[in-house]
Design a protein around this motif. Structure first.
Motif, short mmCIF file in Angstrom:
data_model
loop_
_atom_site.label_atom_id
_atom_site.label_comp_id
_atom_site.label_asym_id
_atom_site.label_seq_id
_atom_site.Cartn_x
_atom_site.Cartn_y
_atom_site.Cartn_z
N ASN A 1 0.82 -1.22 0.00
CA ASN A 1 0.00 0.00 0.00
C ASN A 1 0.85 1.26 0.00
N VAL A 2 2.06 1.18 -0.54
CA VAL A 2 2.96 2.33 -0.50
C VAL A 2 2.48 3.44 -1.42
N GLY A 3 2.05 3.16 -2.63
CA GLY A 3 1.53 4.19 -3.54
C GLY A 3 2.62 5.04 -4.16
N ALA A 4 2.44 6.35 -4.13
CA ALA A 4 3.39 7.29 -4.74
C ALA A 4 4.63 7.40 -3.87
N VAL A 5 5.81 7.39 -4.51
CA VAL A 5 7.07 7.42 -3.78
C VAL A 5 8.10 8.31 -4.47
N HIS A 6 9.05 8.76 -3.67
CA HIS A 6 10.31 9.30 -4.19
C HIS A 6 11.28 8.14 -4.06
N TYR A 7 12.00 7.79 -5.13
CA TYR A 7 12.91 6.65 -5.07
C TYR A 7 14.34 7.08 -5.40
N ARG A 8 15.27 6.34 -4.85
CA ARG A 8 16.70 6.48 -5.15
C ARG A 8 17.28 5.09 -5.27
N TYR A 9 18.05 4.86 -6.31
CA TYR A 9 18.74 3.59 -6.49
C TYR A 9 20.22 3.84 -6.26
N LEU A 10 20.76 3.22 -5.20
CA LEU A 10 22.13 3.49 -4.76
C LEU A 10 23.00 2.25 -4.88
N GLU A 11 24.26 2.47 -5.26
CA GLU A 11 25.28 1.44 -5.16
C GLU A 11 26.32 2.00 -4.21
N GLY B 1 7.64 8.14 -8.56
CA GLY B 1 6.83 7.19 -9.29
C GLY B 1 5.75 6.61 -8.42
N TYR B 2 5.03 5.66 -8.99
CA TYR B 2 3.93 5.02 -8.29
C TYR B 2 4.15 3.51 -8.29
N VAL B 3 4.03 2.89 -7.11
CA VAL B 3 4.18 1.44 -7.01
C VAL B 3 2.91 0.81 -7.56
N VAL B 4 3.04 0.19 -8.73
CA VAL B 4 1.89 -0.39 -9.43
C VAL B 4 1.66 -1.83 -8.98
N GLU B 5 2.75 -2.57 -8.74
CA GLU B 5 2.62 -3.99 -8.40
C GLU B 5 3.75 -4.41 -7.48
N VAL B 6 3.42 -5.27 -6.52
CA VAL B 6 4.40 -5.89 -5.64
C VAL B 6 4.17 -7.39 -5.73
#
Length: 146
Positions: free
Chosen positions: A34-44, A54-59
Motif C-alpha cells: 500500500n505504498v503508492g506514490a514514492v520518491h525513489y533512489r537507487y544506490l550502489e 513514481g507510483y508502485v503499481v505492483e508488488v
C-alpha cells in the motif's frame, strides 16, 4: 527436530514497529502493498545511480522476473532483494530494499491514512453531486421520458 520447527514452537513471530529489517518475502510484500506514490533512489554504496518519483503499481514475488522502474511506475519483485530495512527520518517512513551493496530507497509521498481521507472526501463530493442531480424524492421510474 529441525531448527525451523524449534523456532516456530518456542518463539513468537517478530513485531516490527517503524524501524527494523524484514527478510520474510510475504512480510515484504505486505509492507510494500500500500505504498503508492514514492520518491525513489537507487544506490550502489553511497553513489546514487538513479532518482525520481513514481507510483508502485505492483508488488510480487517471482524469482524469474525483474524489479522494474520506468516511466514513473515501479513493479517491485521482493525476490530481487535480500530484505527491507524500515527507517524513519524527519517523521517520514523510508523503505530501503537491500541487495548486496545496492539499495532501492522508497520514501512514500503520502500516507495510507491521508489517501483514505482523500478518498472519503472524493466519495462525499460524488454523493453530493449525485444527490443534486437526482433528488432523493425523485423516482426515475415515474419520470416522463417521452
Amino acid at each position: 527436530m529441525t531448527y525451523d520447527r524449534i523456532n516456530r514452537s518456542n518463539l513468537p513471530a517478530p513485531c516490527i514497529v517503524d524501524v527494523g529489517t524484514i527478510v520474510n518475502k510475504r512480510d515484504m510484500r505486505r509492507i510494500l502493498s500500500n505504498v503508492g506514490a514514492v520518491h525513489y533512489r537507487y544506490l550502489e554504496g553511497e553513489t546514487c545511480l538513479a532518482e525520481g518519483e513514481g507510483y508502485v503499481v505492483e508488488v510480487f514475488s517471482d524469482p524469474n522476473q525483474a524489479t522494474l522502474v520506468a516511466n514513473q511506475t515501479l513493479y517491485l519483485n521482493v525476490s530481487s532483494f535480500d530484505g527491507i530495512e524500515l527507517r524513519r527520518s524527519k517523521d517520514e517512513a523510508q523503505f530501503d530494499l537491500l541487495q548486496d551493496n545496492r539499495r532501492l530507497q522508497l520514501i512514500p509521498l503520502s500516507s495510507p491514512l491521508h489517501e483514505q481521507a482523500e478518498h472519503a472526501i472524493e466519495l462525499a463530493t460524488l454523493e453530493a453531486m449525485v444527490s443534486d442531480v437526482f433528488p432523493s424524492d425523485m423516482d426515475v421510474r415515474d419520470a416522463d421520458l417521452s
